[in-house]
Design a protein around this motif. Structure first.
Motif, PDB file in Angstrom:
ATOM      1  N   ALA A 157      -5.213  11.225  -4.775  1.00 53.62           N
ATOM      2  CA  ALA A 157      -6.042  12.335  -4.292  1.00 53.62           C
ATOM      3  C   ALA A 157      -6.233  12.246  -2.786  1.00 53.62           C
ATOM      4  O   ALA A 157      -6.174  13.252  -2.073  1.00 53.62           O
ATOM      5  CB  ALA A 157      -7.408  12.313  -4.991  1.00 53.62           C
ATOM      6  N   TYR A 158      -6.471  11.043  -2.278  1.00 52.23           N
ATOM      7  CA  TYR A 158      -6.655  10.797  -0.854  1.00 52.23           C
ATOM      8  C   TYR A 158      -5.977   9.488  -0.490  1.00 52.23           C
ATOM      9  O   TYR A 158      -5.844   8.574  -1.324  1.00 52.23           O
ATOM     10  CB  TYR A 158      -8.135  10.682  -0.481  1.00 52.23           C
ATOM     11  N   CYS A 159      -5.602   9.368   0.773  1.00 49.74           N
ATOM     12  CA  CYS A 159      -5.117   8.115   1.326  1.00 49.74           C
ATOM     13  C   CYS A 159      -6.110   7.667   2.393  1.00 49.74           C
ATOM     14  O   CYS A 159      -6.445   8.441   3.289  1.00 49.74           O
ATOM     15  CB  CYS A 159      -3.729   8.306   1.934  1.00 49.74           C
ATOM     16  N   ILE A 160      -6.588   6.432   2.281  1.00 50.83           N
ATOM     17  CA  ILE A 160      -7.554   5.902   3.235  1.00 50.83           C
ATOM     18  C   ILE A 160      -6.894   4.762   3.994  1.00 50.83           C
ATOM     19  O   ILE A 160      -6.315   3.856   3.384  1.00 50.83           O
ATOM     20  CB  ILE A 160      -8.828   5.387   2.533  1.00 50.83           C
ATOM     21  N   ILE A 161      -6.947   4.805   5.324  1.00 48.81           N
ATOM     22  CA  ILE A 161      -6.336   3.745   6.118  1.00 48.81           C
ATOM     23  C   ILE A 161      -7.364   3.184   7.107  1.00 48.81           C
ATOM     24  O   ILE A 161      -8.368   3.823   7.418  1.00 48.81           O
ATOM     25  CB  ILE A 161      -5.107   4.248   6.903  1.00 48.81           C
ATOM     26  N   ASP A 162      -7.079   1.965   7.584  1.00 42.91           N
ATOM     27  CA  ASP A 162      -7.854   1.437   8.706  1.00 42.91           C
ATOM     28  C   ASP A 162      -6.909   1.213   9.879  1.00 42.91           C
ATOM     29  O   ASP A 162      -5.681   1.260   9.739  1.00 42.91           O
ATOM     30  CB  ASP A 162      -8.613   0.162   8.316  1.00 42.91           C
ATOM     31  N   THR A 163      -7.483   0.987  11.053  1.00 43.25           N
ATOM     32  CA  THR A 163      -6.659   0.897  12.257  1.00 43.25           C
ATOM     33  C   THR A 163      -6.119  -0.506  12.506  1.00 43.25           C
ATOM     34  O   THR A 163      -5.671  -0.821  13.617  1.00 43.25           O
ATOM     35  CB  THR A 163      -7.437   1.402  13.488  1.00 43.25           C
ATOM     36  N   ASN A 164      -6.115  -1.358  11.480  1.00 41.57           N
ATOM     37  CA  ASN A 164      -5.362  -2.606  11.555  1.00 41.57           C
ATOM     38  C   ASN A 164      -3.863  -2.336  11.479  1.00 41.57           C
ATOM     39  O   ASN A 164      -3.059  -3.175  11.887  1.00 41.57           O
ATOM     40  CB  ASN A 164      -5.762  -3.546  10.411  1.00 41.57           C
ATOM     41  N   LEU A 165      -3.467  -1.180  10.950  1.00 44.50           N
ATOM     42  CA  LEU A 165      -2.051  -0.854  10.825  1.00 44.50           C
ATOM     43  C   LEU A 165      -1.415  -0.720  12.203  1.00 44.50           C
ATOM     44  O   LEU A 165      -2.057  -0.250  13.151  1.00 44.50           O
ATOM     45  CB  LEU A 165      -1.860   0.458  10.062  1.00 44.50           C
ATOM     46  N   PRO A 166      -0.142  -1.088  12.342  1.00 51.41           N
ATOM     47  CA  PRO A 166       0.557  -0.871  13.613  1.00 51.41           C
ATOM     48  C   PRO A 166       0.597   0.612  13.967  1.00 51.41           C
ATOM     49  O   PRO A 166       0.647   1.477  13.080  1.00 51.41           O
ATOM     50  CB  PRO A 166       1.961  -1.408  13.341  1.00 51.41           C
ATOM     51  N   GLU A 167       0.622   0.912  15.248  1.00 52.03           N
ATOM     52  CA  GLU A 167       0.598   2.304  15.696  1.00 52.03           C
ATOM     53  C   GLU A 167       1.793   3.085  15.161  1.00 52.03           C
ATOM     54  O   GLU A 167       1.645   4.224  14.695  1.00 52.03           O
ATOM     55  CB  GLU A 167       0.580   2.364  17.228  1.00 52.03           C
ATOM     56  N   LYS A 168       2.989   2.495  15.178  1.00 53.49           N
ATOM     57  CA  LYS A 168       4.176   3.219  14.708  1.00 53.49           C
ATOM     58  C   LYS A 168       4.069   3.521  13.209  1.00 53.49           C
ATOM     59  O   LYS A 168       4.582   4.543  12.734  1.00 53.49           O
ATOM     60  CB  LYS A 168       5.443   2.425  14.995  1.00 53.49           C
ATOM     61  N   THR A 169       3.393   2.645  12.472  1.00 55.47           N
ATOM     62  CA  THR A 169       3.208   2.864  11.038  1.00 55.47           C
ATOM     63  C   THR A 169       2.221   3.996  10.798  1.00 55.47           C
ATOM     64  O   THR A 169       2.421   4.833   9.903  1.00 55.47           O
ATOM     65  CB  THR A 169       2.709   1.573  10.373  1.00 55.47           C
ATOM     66  N   ILE A 170       1.161   4.038  11.586  1.00 54.60           N
ATOM     67  CA  ILE A 170       0.200   5.137  11.479  1.00 54.60           C
ATOM     68  C   ILE A 170       0.890   6.463  11.766  1.00 54.60           C
ATOM     69  O   ILE A 170       0.720   7.450  11.033  1.00 54.60           O
ATOM     70  CB  ILE A 170      -0.987   4.907  12.432  1.00 54.60           C
ATOM     71  N   ASP A 171       1.681   6.513  12.832  1.00 56.07           N
ATOM     72  CA  ASP A 171       2.404   7.746  13.170  1.00 56.07           C
ATOM     73  C   ASP A 171       3.316   8.168  12.018  1.00 56.07           C
ATOM     74  O   ASP A 171       3.361   9.344  11.632  1.00 56.07           O
ATOM     75  CB  ASP A 171       3.239   7.543  14.437  1.00 56.07           C
ATOM     76  N   TRP A 172       4.061   7.201  11.453  1.00 58.25           N
ATOM     77  CA  TRP A 172       4.981   7.503  10.348  1.00 58.25           C
ATOM     78  C   TRP A 172       4.224   8.018   9.136  1.00 58.25           C
ATOM     79  O   TRP A 172       4.646   8.981   8.486  1.00 58.25           O
ATOM     80  CB  TRP A 172       5.769   6.241   9.979  1.00 58.25           C
ATOM     81  N   LEU A 173       3.112   7.392   8.830  1.00 60.81           N
ATOM     82  CA  LEU A 173       2.354   7.772   7.644  1.00 60.81           C
ATOM     83  C   LEU A 173       1.855   9.207   7.756  1.00 60.81           C
ATOM     84  O   LEU A 173       1.937   9.983   6.787  1.00 60.81           O
ATOM     85  CB  LEU A 173       1.179   6.814   7.444  1.00 60.81           C
ATOM     86  N   PHE A 174       1.352   9.583   8.918  1.00 63.06           N
ATOM     87  CA  PHE A 174       0.863  10.952   9.082  1.00 63.06           C
ATOM     88  C   PHE A 174       1.995  11.977   9.021  1.00 63.06           C
ATOM     89  O   PHE A 174       1.754  13.137   8.691  1.00 63.06           O
ATOM     90  CB  PHE A 174       0.078  11.085  10.387  1.00 63.06           C
ATOM     91  N   ASP A 175       3.204  11.559   9.313  1.00 64.60           N
ATOM     92  CA  ASP A 175       4.346  12.470   9.201  1.00 64.60           C
ATOM     93  C   ASP A 175       4.857  12.594   7.771  1.00 64.60           C
ATOM     94  O   ASP A 175       5.536  13.568   7.439  1.00 64.60           O
ATOM     95  CB  ASP A 175       5.497  11.988  10.095  1.00 64.60           C
ATOM     96  N   ASN A 176       4.560  11.614   6.924  1.00 69.97           N
ATOM     97  CA  ASN A 176       5.152  11.577   5.589  1.00 69.97           C
ATOM     98  C   ASN A 176       4.158  11.666   4.430  1.00 69.97           C
ATOM     99  O   ASN A 176       4.555  11.961   3.313  1.00 69.97           O
ATOM    100  CB  ASN A 176       5.969  10.291   5.434  1.00 69.97           C
ATOM    101  N   CYS A 177       2.895  11.422   4.704  1.00 70.81           N
ATOM    102  CA  CYS A 177       1.890  11.501   3.651  1.00 70.81           C
ATOM    103  C   CYS A 177       1.509  12.958   3.407  1.00 70.81           C
ATOM    104  O   CYS A 177       1.226  13.700   4.359  1.00 70.81           O
ATOM    105  CB  CYS A 177       0.653  10.693   4.057  1.00 70.81           C
ATOM    106  N   LYS A 178       1.479  13.368   2.147  1.00 70.24           N
ATOM    107  CA  LYS A 178       1.220  14.767   1.804  1.00 70.24           C
ATOM    108  C   LYS A 178      -0.201  15.006   1.300  1.00 70.24           C
ATOM    109  O   LYS A 178      -0.537  16.125   0.926  1.00 70.24           O
ATOM    110  CB  LYS A 178       2.228  15.236   0.755  1.00 70.24           C
ATOM    111  N   VAL A 179      -1.028  13.980   1.293  1.00 71.63           N
ATOM    112  CA  VAL A 179      -2.408  14.135   0.830  1.00 71.63           C
ATOM    113  C   VAL A 179      -3.348  13.895   2.007  1.00 71.63           C
ATOM    114  O   VAL A 179      -2.963  13.297   3.015  1.00 71.63           O
ATOM    115  CB  VAL A 179      -2.725  13.158  -0.329  1.00 71.63           C
ATOM    116  N   PRO A 180      -4.605  14.375   1.925  1.00 76.37           N
ATOM    117  CA  PRO A 180      -5.542  14.171   3.039  1.00 76.37           C
ATOM    118  C   PRO A 180      -5.725  12.692   3.363  1.00 76.37           C
ATOM    119  O   PRO A 180      -5.839  11.857   2.465  1.00 76.37           O
ATOM    120  CB  PRO A 180      -6.842  14.792   2.509  1.00 76.37           C
ATOM    121  N   ILE A 181      -5.758  12.402   4.658  1.00 74.11           N
ATOM    122  CA  ILE A 181      -5.901  11.016   5.108  1.00 74.11           C
ATOM    123  C   ILE A 181      -7.281  10.808   5.726  1.00 74.11           C
ATOM    124  O   ILE A 181      -7.701  11.548   6.617  1.00 74.11           O
ATOM    125  CB  ILE A 181      -4.813  10.634   6.119  1.00 74.11           C
TER     126      ILE A 181
END
Length: 363
Positions: free
Chosen positions: A189-213
């Motif tokens: 239903a939702y994807c929840i992230i924290d900013t421990n993730l690498p910046e390039k991974t965050i960018d990729w996730l927002f380009d590929n995740c289809k649910v609200p983040i």
């Protein structure tokens, strides 16, 4: 459900893209036999759609960090460059872990996706996950690396004085790592992230995740990672200091918090929660604003409060509660966390949370 169907469903949960032939080889069955079991699981409502999408209503995914937290709590105001009497505790923490653990205590089904080391602390994490019913089958143990750790010292009122983190292992949360788990992420239903993730991974996730983040910031030196994706964030959970960094402005009270948060709304963020531990909780969207003034409690540890708030927001959204009720519940969850030395208060449950809302905010 038969025992064999339970076994097959367990494997499918761990790898939603596994083929019928791979399942057949694993269980010593024919492919047609596996197909029959999958047909029965689909008919019974346990599987929905292609790619073996697990039919679990309203589950969420949490992607972030798990640490060993080492907390030093002084008995009196900290004296710099000096030994201070106090207490030292060791516990599991990390923003992602805290969110997933809080969600589980609130009875919200979730998968926690992280990386951890093949060491004693990683073993503690696996044992804790089993004890607390955390779903970590999409997480990964990294050989020859240390589980993340966080050492911090608080003043007696729970305010962070200094912290040191050793979190290099999170570089292994790469786009390739998440791409293998994208089917699960995109059926939540939702994807929840924290900013421990690498910046390039965050960018990729927002380009590929289809649910609200939903995003929870974790520190001043990691919030910069959001600059490329601000327009795509559904809900942001942050602090006054991190809001100031994100907007390059001064945030000292509710008025300046509102002014700064409006800058982020203009960039496209839909919901913003700003936790100011001693001032209260400020919420804003494009139509509403609300400040819940700080409530006097005996604060022990502010670490983890934003994660508790995040879990309560997610739970409230899943239950279609209005923004005002959601804000009340979220702030109460943060207060409950602050009352415990642990980053997740053992007392937390949905019933305890709602009763505490009544005691703190509705009396």
């Amino acid at each position: 459900m038969t025992k064999r169907e339970e076994e097959i469903l367990k494997i499918i949960k761990e790898n939603p893209l596994i083929s019928q032939q791979e399942l057949a080889d694993k269980f010593g069955l024919t492919r047609s036999g596996v197909a029959a079991h999958i047909f029965n699981l689909t008919k019974k409502g346990y599987i929905a759609g292609k790619g073996y999408i697990i039919n679990e209503p309203n589950f969420v995914t949490v992607i972030g960090g798990v640490n060993i937290d080492i907390l030093g709590l002084t008995d009196t105001t900290l004296i710099q460059q000096n030994s201070n009497p106090g207490h030292i505790t060791f516990s599991l923490g990390g923003a992602g872990y805290n969110i997933a653990h809080n969600l589980t205590k609130l009875a919200v089904p979730n998968y926690f996706i992280t990386v951890y080391g093949d060491d004693l602390n990683g073993q503690k994490f696996e044992e804790d996950a089993q004890k607390n019913h955390l779903a970590i089958q999409h997480s990964k143990k990294i050989p020859d690396k240390s589980t993340s750790s966080y050492l911090y010292v608080n003043d007696p009122d729970g305010t962070l004085n200094v912290g040191v983190d050793d979190m290099g292992i999170y570089d292994d949360i790469t786009p390739d790592f998440l791409s293998e788990r994208l089917a699960t992420i995109n059926t939540s239903a939702y994807c929840i992230i924290d900013t421990n993730l690498p910046e390039k991974t965050i960018d990729w996730l927002f380009d590929n995740c289809k649910v609200p983040i939903f995003v929870k910031t974790v520190s001043l030196n990691k919030s910069y990672k959001l600059q490329n994706v601000l327009s795509k964030i559904d809900t942001l959970m942050t602090t006054d200091k991190e809001l100031a960094m994100l907007t390059n402005s001064s945030v000292t009270d509710a008025k300046t918090a509102e002014k700064s948060a409006k800058k982020l709304l203009k960039k496209g963020i839909e919901h913003i929660y700003v936790l100011m531990p001693h001032t209260g909780l400020f919420y804003i969207d494009n139509r509403n604003t609300k400040l819940i003034a700080g409530i006097p409690i005996k604060r022990v540890n502010n670490n983890g409060a934003s994660a508790a708030l995040t879990a309560a927001v997610v739970d409230s959204r899943l239950n279609n509660l209005g923004w005002e009720k959601t804000t009340q519940i979220a702030y109460t969850a943060a207060l409950i966390c602050m009352e415990s030395a642990k980053s997740v208060n053992p007392l937390l449950s949905k019933d305890y949370l709602l009763k505490t809302v009544t005691r703190y905010l509705e009396s």
